[in-house]
Design a protein around this motif. Structure first.
Motif, PDB file in Angstrom:
ATOM      1  N   ARG A  50      -4.234  -1.262  -1.688  1.00 10.73           N
ATOM      2  CA  ARG A  50      -4.311  -0.031  -1.216  1.00 10.73           C
ATOM      3  C   ARG A  50      -4.369   0.983  -2.691  1.00 10.73           C
ATOM      4  O   ARG A  50      -4.994   2.013  -2.109  1.00 10.73           O
ATOM      5  CB  ARG A  50      -2.889   0.308  -0.632  1.00 10.73           C
ATOM      6  N   SER A  51      -4.037   0.664  -3.684  1.00  8.07           N
ATOM      7  CA  SER A  51      -4.289   1.351  -4.997  1.00  8.07           C
ATOM      8  C   SER A  51      -5.275   1.786  -5.435  1.00  8.07           C
ATOM      9  O   SER A  51      -5.845   0.873  -6.321  1.00  8.07           O
ATOM     10  CB  SER A  51      -3.181   1.056  -5.892  1.00  8.07           C
ATOM     11  N   SER A  94      -4.467  -5.558  -7.380  1.00  8.79           N
ATOM     12  CA  SER A  94      -4.161  -4.279  -8.236  1.00  8.79           C
ATOM     13  C   SER A  94      -2.887  -4.532  -9.134  1.00  8.79           C
ATOM     14  O   SER A  94      -2.960  -4.050 -10.064  1.00  8.79           O
ATOM     15  CB  SER A  94      -3.829  -3.146  -7.476  1.00  8.79           C
ATOM     16  N   SER A  95      -2.434  -5.896  -9.053  1.00  9.42           N
ATOM     17  CA  SER A  95      -1.204  -5.939  -9.696  1.00  9.42           C
ATOM     18  C   SER A  95      -0.730  -7.731  -9.926  1.00  9.42           C
ATOM     19  O   SER A  95      -1.488  -8.200  -8.821  1.00  9.42           O
ATOM     20  CB  SER A  95       0.031  -5.114  -9.438  1.00  9.42           C
ATOM     21  N   GLY A 100      -4.700  -7.844  -2.799  1.00  6.49           N
ATOM     22  CA  GLY A 100      -3.610  -7.697  -3.611  1.00  6.49           C
ATOM     23  C   GLY A 100      -3.883  -7.746  -5.185  1.00  6.49           C
ATOM     24  O   GLY A 100      -3.236  -8.195  -6.100  1.00  6.49           O
ATOM     25  N   LYS A 156       6.080 -16.190   5.511  1.00  6.73           N
ATOM     26  CA  LYS A 156       5.248 -17.166   4.928  1.00  6.73           C
ATOM     27  C   LYS A 156       5.086 -18.459   5.596  1.00  6.73           C
ATOM     28  O   LYS A 156       4.048 -19.166   5.516  1.00  6.73           O
ATOM     29  CB  LYS A 156       5.848 -17.243   3.538  1.00  6.73           C
ATOM     30  N   THR A 194       7.802 -15.921  -9.564  1.00  6.46           N
ATOM     31  CA  THR A 194       6.755 -15.307 -10.601  1.00  6.46           C
ATOM     32  C   THR A 194       6.892 -14.042 -11.285  1.00  6.46           C
ATOM     33  O   THR A 194       7.533 -13.351 -10.508  1.00  6.46           O
ATOM     34  CB  THR A 194       5.319 -15.368  -9.786  1.00  6.46           C
ATOM     35  N   ILE A 228       0.108 -11.341  -9.457  1.00  3.48           N
ATOM     36  CA  ILE A 228      -0.818 -12.597  -9.259  1.00  3.48           C
ATOM     37  C   ILE A 228      -2.113 -12.081  -8.852  1.00  3.48           C
ATOM     38  O   ILE A 228      -3.285 -12.950  -9.519  1.00  3.48           O
ATOM     39  CB  ILE A 228      -0.106 -13.351  -8.285  1.00  3.48           C
ATOM     40  N   ASP A 245      -6.071  -1.523   3.494  1.00 10.18           N
ATOM     41  CA  ASP A 245      -4.658  -1.900   3.801  1.00 10.18           C
ATOM     42  C   ASP A 245      -5.039  -3.083   4.677  1.00 10.18           C
ATOM     43  O   ASP A 245      -5.389  -2.996   5.614  1.00 10.18           O
ATOM     44  CB  ASP A 245      -3.960  -0.661   4.517  1.00 10.18           C
ATOM     45  N   VAL A 246      -4.512  -4.245   4.272  1.00 14.12           N
ATOM     46  CA  VAL A 246      -4.690  -5.531   5.012  1.00 14.12           C
ATOM     47  C   VAL A 246      -4.066  -5.576   6.430  1.00 14.12           C
ATOM     48  O   VAL A 246      -4.339  -6.360   7.081  1.00 14.12           O
ATOM     49  CB  VAL A 246      -4.228  -7.001   4.236  1.00 14.12           C
ATOM     50  N   ARG A 296       9.331  -4.131  -5.575  1.00  9.08           N
ATOM     51  CA  ARG A 296       8.672  -3.534  -4.458  1.00  9.08           C
ATOM     52  C   ARG A 296       9.010  -3.680  -2.912  1.00  9.08           C
ATOM     53  O   ARG A 296       8.512  -3.097  -2.051  1.00  9.08           O
ATOM     54  CB  ARG A 296       7.073  -3.672  -4.580  1.00  9.08           C
ATOM     55  N   TYR A 298      11.179 -12.500   4.888  1.00  6.57           N
ATOM     56  CA  TYR A 298       9.964 -12.786   4.053  1.00  6.57           C
ATOM     57  C   TYR A 298       9.530 -14.190   4.404  1.00  6.57           C
ATOM     58  O   TYR A 298       8.355 -14.799   4.612  1.00  6.57           O
ATOM     59  CB  TYR A 298      10.541 -12.194   2.834  1.00  6.57           C
ATOM     60  N   THR A 355       6.489 -11.005 -11.776  1.00 10.32           N
ATOM     61  CA  THR A 355       5.475  -9.686 -11.288  1.00 10.32           C
ATOM     62  C   THR A 355       6.515  -8.685 -10.906  1.00 10.32           C
ATOM     63  O   THR A 355       7.712  -8.796 -10.920  1.00 10.32           O
ATOM     64  CB  THR A 355       4.749 -10.063 -10.208  1.00 10.32           C
ATOM     65  N   ASN A 361      -4.044 -13.011  -0.889  1.00 13.37           N
ATOM     66  CA  ASN A 361      -2.704 -12.888  -1.841  1.00 13.37           C
ATOM     67  C   ASN A 361      -1.889 -11.549  -1.499  1.00 13.37           C
ATOM     68  O   ASN A 361      -0.667 -11.674  -1.866  1.00 13.37           O
ATOM     69  CB  ASN A 361      -3.227 -12.909  -3.243  1.00 13.37           C
TER      70      ASN A 361
HETATM   71  N1  LIG Z   1       6.434 -12.823  -7.397  1.00 15.45           N
HETATM   72  C1  LIG Z   1       6.913 -13.807  -7.094  1.00 15.45           C
HETATM   73  O1  LIG Z   1       7.933 -14.511  -7.269  1.00 15.45           O
HETATM   74  C2  LIG Z   1       6.098 -14.616  -5.697  1.00 15.45           C
HETATM   75  C3  LIG Z   1       6.604 -15.843  -5.527  1.00 15.45           C
HETATM   76  C4  LIG Z   1       5.881 -16.724  -4.465  1.00 15.45           C
HETATM   77  C5  LIG Z   1       4.913 -16.142  -3.719  1.00 15.45           C
HETATM   78  N2  LIG Z   1       4.507 -14.725  -4.094  1.00 15.45           N
HETATM   79  C6  LIG Z   1       3.440 -13.988  -3.308  1.00 15.45           C
HETATM   80  O2  LIG Z   1       2.502 -13.797  -4.276  1.00 15.45           O
HETATM   81  C7  LIG Z   1       1.754 -12.686  -3.638  1.00 15.45           C
HETATM   82  C8  LIG Z   1       1.251 -11.658  -4.705  1.00 15.45           C
HETATM   83  O3  LIG Z   1       2.557 -11.086  -5.142  1.00 15.45           O
HETATM   84  P1  LIG Z   1       2.725 -10.492  -6.753  1.00 15.45           P
HETATM   85  O4  LIG Z   1       4.170 -11.324  -7.335  1.00 15.45           O
HETATM   86  O5  LIG Z   1       1.657 -10.638  -7.449  1.00 15.45           O
HETATM   87  O6  LIG Z   1       3.470  -8.816  -6.175  1.00 15.45           O
HETATM   88  P2  LIG Z   1       2.896  -7.785  -6.511  1.00 15.45           P
HETATM   89  O7  LIG Z   1       2.737  -7.506  -8.218  1.00 15.45           O
HETATM   90  O8  LIG Z   1       3.725  -6.722  -5.912  1.00 15.45           O
HETATM   91  O9  LIG Z   1       1.425  -7.653  -5.949  1.00 15.45           O
HETATM   92  C9  LIG Z   1       1.363  -7.517  -4.497  1.00 15.45           C
HETATM   93  C10 LIG Z   1       0.007  -6.866  -4.345  1.00 15.45           C
HETATM   94  O10 LIG Z   1      -0.039  -7.012  -3.023  1.00 15.45           O
HETATM   95  C11 LIG Z   1      -0.959  -5.560  -2.962  1.00 15.45           C
HETATM   96  N3  LIG Z   1      -0.357  -5.127  -1.469  1.00 15.45           N
HETATM   97  C12 LIG Z   1       0.716  -4.980  -0.974  1.00 15.45           C
HETATM   98  N4  LIG Z   1       0.773  -4.366   0.328  1.00 15.45           N
HETATM   99  C13 LIG Z   1      -0.601  -4.368   0.777  1.00 15.45           C
HETATM  100  C14 LIG Z   1      -1.411  -3.942   1.785  1.00 15.45           C
HETATM  101  N5  LIG Z   1      -0.821  -3.542   2.931  1.00 15.45           N
HETATM  102  N6  LIG Z   1      -2.666  -3.826   1.838  1.00 15.45           N
HETATM  103  C15 LIG Z   1      -3.422  -4.368   0.725  1.00 15.45           C
HETATM  104  N7  LIG Z   1      -2.705  -4.899  -0.410  1.00 15.45           N
HETATM  105  C16 LIG Z   1      -1.357  -4.827  -0.555  1.00 15.45           C
HETATM  106  C17 LIG Z   1      -0.302  -4.684  -3.934  1.00 15.45           C
HETATM  107  O11 LIG Z   1      -1.203  -3.738  -4.163  1.00 15.45           O
HETATM  108  P3  LIG Z   1      -0.948  -2.027  -3.613  1.00 15.45           P
HETATM  109  O12 LIG Z   1       0.386  -1.651  -3.524  1.00 15.45           O
HETATM  110  O13 LIG Z   1      -1.970  -1.206  -4.287  1.00 15.45           O
HETATM  111  O14 LIG Z   1      -1.661  -2.106  -2.016  1.00 15.45           O
HETATM  112  C18 LIG Z   1      -0.668  -5.759  -4.912  1.00 15.45           C
HETATM  113  O15 LIG Z   1      -1.616  -5.741  -5.587  1.00 15.45           O
HETATM  114  C19 LIG Z   1       2.249 -12.052  -2.590  1.00 15.45           C
HETATM  115  O16 LIG Z   1       1.868 -12.785  -1.471  1.00 15.45           O
HETATM  116  C20 LIG Z   1       3.768 -12.695  -2.672  1.00 15.45           C
HETATM  117  O17 LIG Z   1       4.509 -12.951  -1.126  1.00 15.45           O
HETATM  118  C21 LIG Z   1       5.152 -13.926  -5.266  1.00 15.45           C
END
Ligand SMILES: NC(=O)c1ccc[n+]([C@@H]2O[C@H](COP(=O)([O-])OP(=O)(O)OC[C@H]3O[C@@H](n4cnc5c(N)ncnc54)[C@H](OP(=O)(O)O)[C@@H]3O)[C@@H](O)[C@H]2O)c1
Length: 266
Positions: free
Chosen positions: A37-38, A14-15, A12, A154, A183, A17, A58-59, A190, A150, A185, A85
């Motif tokens: 994936r991107s 590409s964007s 993860g 987790k 967080t 965290i 793709d994980v 998405r 979700y 993001t 992540n």
């Molecule tokens: N944002 C919050 O409020 C928050 C809070 C607590 C925990 N989290 C956790 O933090 C982690 C990161 O989230 P984020 O907030 O940074 O969200 P994000 O900006 O949407 O990033 C998600 C990342 O996961 C990748 N991804 C999604 N599906 C995938 C797949 N099938 N295979 C490989 N990569 C994949 C996406 O890239 P591609 O689309 O290019 O594959 C992207 O790089 C997640 O596990 C989320 O559950 C987030």
């Protein structure tokens, strides 16, 4: 372990965290394997960092997870830290979650980390050291309504992590859960499913760099569990001490929209 010159896989990346974590570990001197994936976004990230390769994957695909670890070993000879992540969200009432959405969230948020763990543990065992860091969420402990699917993924990830830690006892491989709160993001834009916004009661959230710093600290100190902020710890403590009160507050906060909907106004 000190990440300097260590080989770190970040999924993860590409964007959000993951991207912030990649920059943070790069600044700490790590050698990075960036996955998502991107392909284009990953390639740009890798090009901007001193020691990084991009491996589109793709994980949710077990074969892709094995190839990712193989490519990391081919490039650097080892894997010291795996940061699971990559994740997607899901909203909607438990009573109407779509099978395909739920299966996808479980495949990405729970099964992906398991496939990568299975691929990476033999490499780490051979080296006699390593760390697996699984990015969870405060929702694993205190779910919000309409985020149950979700939260379940987790919560399961945390229990898998806890079992794995015991299984790996004495191997030199640490297992850490990092539990961020909201967080800032693009995660919520998405997410899968349909349903109400959590924005109304959710705190504004921390920047992804704060989570990245917490992950870097967790790499250095190898705790079982790491939080990003004291506010997250406090919120979960209140939920444990007064679960009925917290549930009543959440039901009231999230029930407002339903009471206002046209169907309920007649
Ligand atoms: N944002 C919050 O409020 C928050 C809070 C607590 C925990 N989290 C956790 O933090 C982690 C990161 O989230 P984020 O907030 O940074 O969200 P994000 O900006 O949407 O990033 C998600 C990342 O996961 C990748 N991804 C999604 N599906 C995938 C797949 N099938 N295979 C490989 N990569 C994949 C996406 O890239 P591609 O689309 O290019 O594959 C992207 O790089 C997640 O596990 C989320 O559950 C987030």
């Amino acid at each position: 372990m000190d990440p300097r010159n260590r080989v770190v896989i970040i999924t993860g990346a590409s964007s959000g965290i993951g991207a912030a974590t990649a920059r943070c570990f790069a600044a700490a001197g790590a050698r990075l394997v960036l996955a998502a994936r991107s392909a284009e976004a990953l390639a740009q990230m890798a090009a901007a960092l001193p020691q990084a390769i991009a491996v589109p994957a793709d994980v949710a695909d077990p074969a892709a997870c094995h190839r990712l670890v193989e490519q990391a070993v081919a490039a650097y000879g080892q894997v010291d830290i795996l940061i699971n992540n990559a994740g997607i969200g899901l909203t909607g009432p438990v009573t109407s979650l779509a099978r395909a959405d739920l299966e996808r969230v479980l495949a990405v948020d729970l099964l992906g980390p398991i496939w990568l763990t299975q691929a990476v543990v033999p490499v780490m065992r051979a080296a006699g050291r390593g760390q697996i860091i699984n990015v969870s969420s405060v929702l694993a402990v205190q779910p919000l309504p309409y985020l149950g699917g979700y939260a379940a993924a987790k919560a399961a990830l945390e229990q898998i992590s806890n079992a794995l830690r015991i299984e790996l006892h004495g191997s030199g491989i640490a297992v850490t859960v990092v539990r961020p709160g909201t967080t800032r993001t693009g995660f919520n834009q998405r997410r899968l499913g349909s349903g109400r916004e959590r924005r109304r009661i959710a705190p504004p959230g921390v920047p992804p760099e704060a989570v990245a710093r917490a992950i870097l600290r967790a790499a250095r100190t190898e705790p079982r569990l790491a939080y990003v902020s004291w506010a997250d710890r406090l919120a979960l403590l209140v939920g444990r001490l007064a679960p009925g009160l917290v549930e009543a507050v959440l039901a009231r906060a999230f029930g407002w929209e339903e009471q206002q909907s046209p169907a309920n106004k007649q």
